[in-house]
Design an enzyme around this catalytic site. Sequence first.
Site, PDB file in Angstrom:
ATOM      1  N   GLY A  76      -9.576   4.599   2.002  1.00 32.64           N
ATOM      2  CA  GLY A  76      -9.284   3.605   3.017  1.00 32.64           C
ATOM      3  C   GLY A  76      -8.434   2.450   2.517  1.00 32.64           C
ATOM      4  N   ASN A  79      -2.884  -4.520  16.437  1.00 31.21           N
ATOM      5  CA  ASN A  79      -2.841  -4.795  15.006  1.00 31.21           C
ATOM      6  C   ASN A  79      -1.762  -3.944  14.351  1.00 31.21           C
ATOM      7  OD1 ASN A  79      -3.429  -5.410  12.339  1.00 31.21           O
ATOM      8  ND2 ASN A  79      -5.180  -4.015  12.226  1.00 31.21           N
ATOM      9  N   ASN A 135      54.830  14.003  -9.832  1.00 33.03           N
ATOM     10  CA  ASN A 135      54.773  14.837  -8.630  1.00 33.03           C
ATOM     11  C   ASN A 135      54.245  16.212  -9.009  1.00 33.03           C
ATOM     12  OD1 ASN A 135      55.911  15.067  -5.609  1.00 33.03           O
ATOM     13  ND2 ASN A 135      56.206  17.015  -6.670  1.00 33.03           N
ATOM     14  N   ARG A 160       1.042  14.842   6.898  1.00 32.81           N
ATOM     15  CA  ARG A 160       1.851  15.264   8.045  1.00 32.81           C
ATOM     16  C   ARG A 160       3.323  15.398   7.696  1.00 32.81           C
ATOM     17  NH1 ARG A 160       0.325  10.957  12.438  1.00 32.81           N
ATOM     18  NH2 ARG A 160       2.059  11.961  13.521  1.00 32.81           N
ATOM     19  N   ASN A 190       4.743   8.604   9.502  1.00 33.65           N
ATOM     20  CA  ASN A 190       3.730   9.577   9.083  1.00 33.65           C
ATOM     21  C   ASN A 190       4.172  11.016   9.262  1.00 33.65           C
ATOM     22  OD1 ASN A 190       1.434   7.741   8.433  1.00 33.65           O
ATOM     23  ND2 ASN A 190       1.733   7.122  10.564  1.00 33.65           N
ATOM     24  N   GLY A 237      -5.621  -0.490  17.547  1.00 33.22           N
ATOM     25  CA  GLY A 237      -6.641  -1.523  17.510  1.00 33.22           C
ATOM     26  C   GLY A 237      -6.169  -2.773  18.226  1.00 33.22           C
ATOM     27  N   LEU A 255       0.857  -1.190   0.000  1.00 32.87           N
ATOM     28  CA  LEU A 255       0.000   0.000   0.000  1.00 32.87           C
ATOM     29  C   LEU A 255       0.892   1.239   0.000  1.00 32.87           C
ATOM     30  CD1 LEU A 255      -2.621  -1.129   2.697  1.00 32.87           C
ATOM     31  CD2 LEU A 255      -2.538  -1.659   0.240  1.00 32.87           C
ATOM     32  N   ALA A 256       0.861   1.992  -1.110  1.00 38.41           N
ATOM     33  CA  ALA A 256       1.781   3.125  -1.262  1.00 38.41           C
ATOM     34  C   ALA A 256       1.095   4.338  -1.875  1.00 38.41           C
ATOM     35  CB  ALA A 256       2.972   2.713  -2.124  1.00 38.41           C
TER      36      ALA A 256
END
Length: 456
Positions: free
Chosen positions: A78, A170, A376, A15, A227, A140, A8-9
Amino acid sequence: MYNCAIILAAGEGKRMKSSTPKVLHKVCGKEMVNIVIDTIKISGINDINVIIGRGADKVKDATINNNVSYSLQDKQLGTGHAVMCAKEFLKSKKGTVAIFTGDAPLITKNSVEKLIAFHNEENYKATILTSIVDNPDGYGRVVRESSQEVSRIVEHKDCNAEELKINEINAGMYCFDIESLLRSLDKLNNNNAQGEYYLPDIIGILKNEGLKVGAVPVEFEETMGVNSRVQLSEAEKVMRKRINLMHMENGVTLIDPDNTYIDLDVDICNDTIVYPGNIIQGNTVIKENCTLYANSRIEDSFIDKNVTIQCSTILKSKIGENTTVGPFAYIRPESVVGKSARIGDFVEIKKSVIGDETKVSHLTYIGDAEVGSKCNFGCGTVVVNYDGAKKCKTLVGNNVFIGCNTNLVSPVKVNDNTYIAAGSTITDEVPEGALAIARAKQVNKEGWVEKKGKKK
């Protein structure tokens, strides 16, 4: 058993307060989503689908070399909705899909393997990755049955007095039987205050069908999501500690690991000593028995064995064995320094080749040049490589002695076994075995100071 994975990206990451998609912020030199992809792949899963949304093109560009597929979540509705967007990826598959988040880069290979093995061996329809924490506030809770199967997940705000005492939370990462997940996605609804589809609700759907759901606890730090910039720094600290520990276990001495900054893809061989303040980035390789004194930066470079570096910057270059660099040297990209060479203080090398046993000791600039062995360079030598319109090349042969304050005006060639007198400006080829003197003859004008009224 066939295994695949979804990452999930697509999150906005408000924030972070950044124009860069959240999953592309880096931890120890690598984008978080790429860290997750790498971890999944070394765990044995190669079929990976990345759910993209905000900054989709940027995420694609950053992950394109990882041989992954993509699903687009054009609206953030979601985590359940995100997985719905991957139905095309899942529809013809049978087996297990593991779901991870692109902003949780600390998950380890061992935990991924543990989750998938437990899920498959116990024949669960879903398995949740969890953590046991002292303070579960805000998380949760995972409620288990007497059989230790999962009964349900209860959000903190919905917990009763007994559920509030549960300290297994969770972690937001899962394994699902693919066919069971697809059926459950069709039953998922958004009847909640946010109007979103939540992936944890799948657990309730499966339990209502009498199906088995398991849970595997792992260390909390592995499940930490990022986040905010504060959480990004916390993840960086954890990852840096892991990296430094790995190098020390492999035989590298880190004088002060808390102040040594090594990227994920850096390779350091045994018996190398790294002092504090070093920043080692990208795909750098450092071979055996090197010494990196304090406060150097090395990026995407190859450092051969027995090299000593002091307070210097080396970018996209190669340093040969037994060479010393610094203090305060600057090796710019596409430079190659040979064996047993000396690049001293306040020397800058740009897109040049420096031969074996050549000494460039101090206050010198060499740009767009090929320099032979056993040369040199005197203090204050400048390769004048830019004519105002283009960069030009200088060729210096073997066994060349260049006196202090010399200018080599490119394009120019200095052949083998030559000497250049101090203070010369060389614009023409110097033949082999010659001494080049390119300066005006000294003239002393007696009494000039008094005549001009300059005497103090």
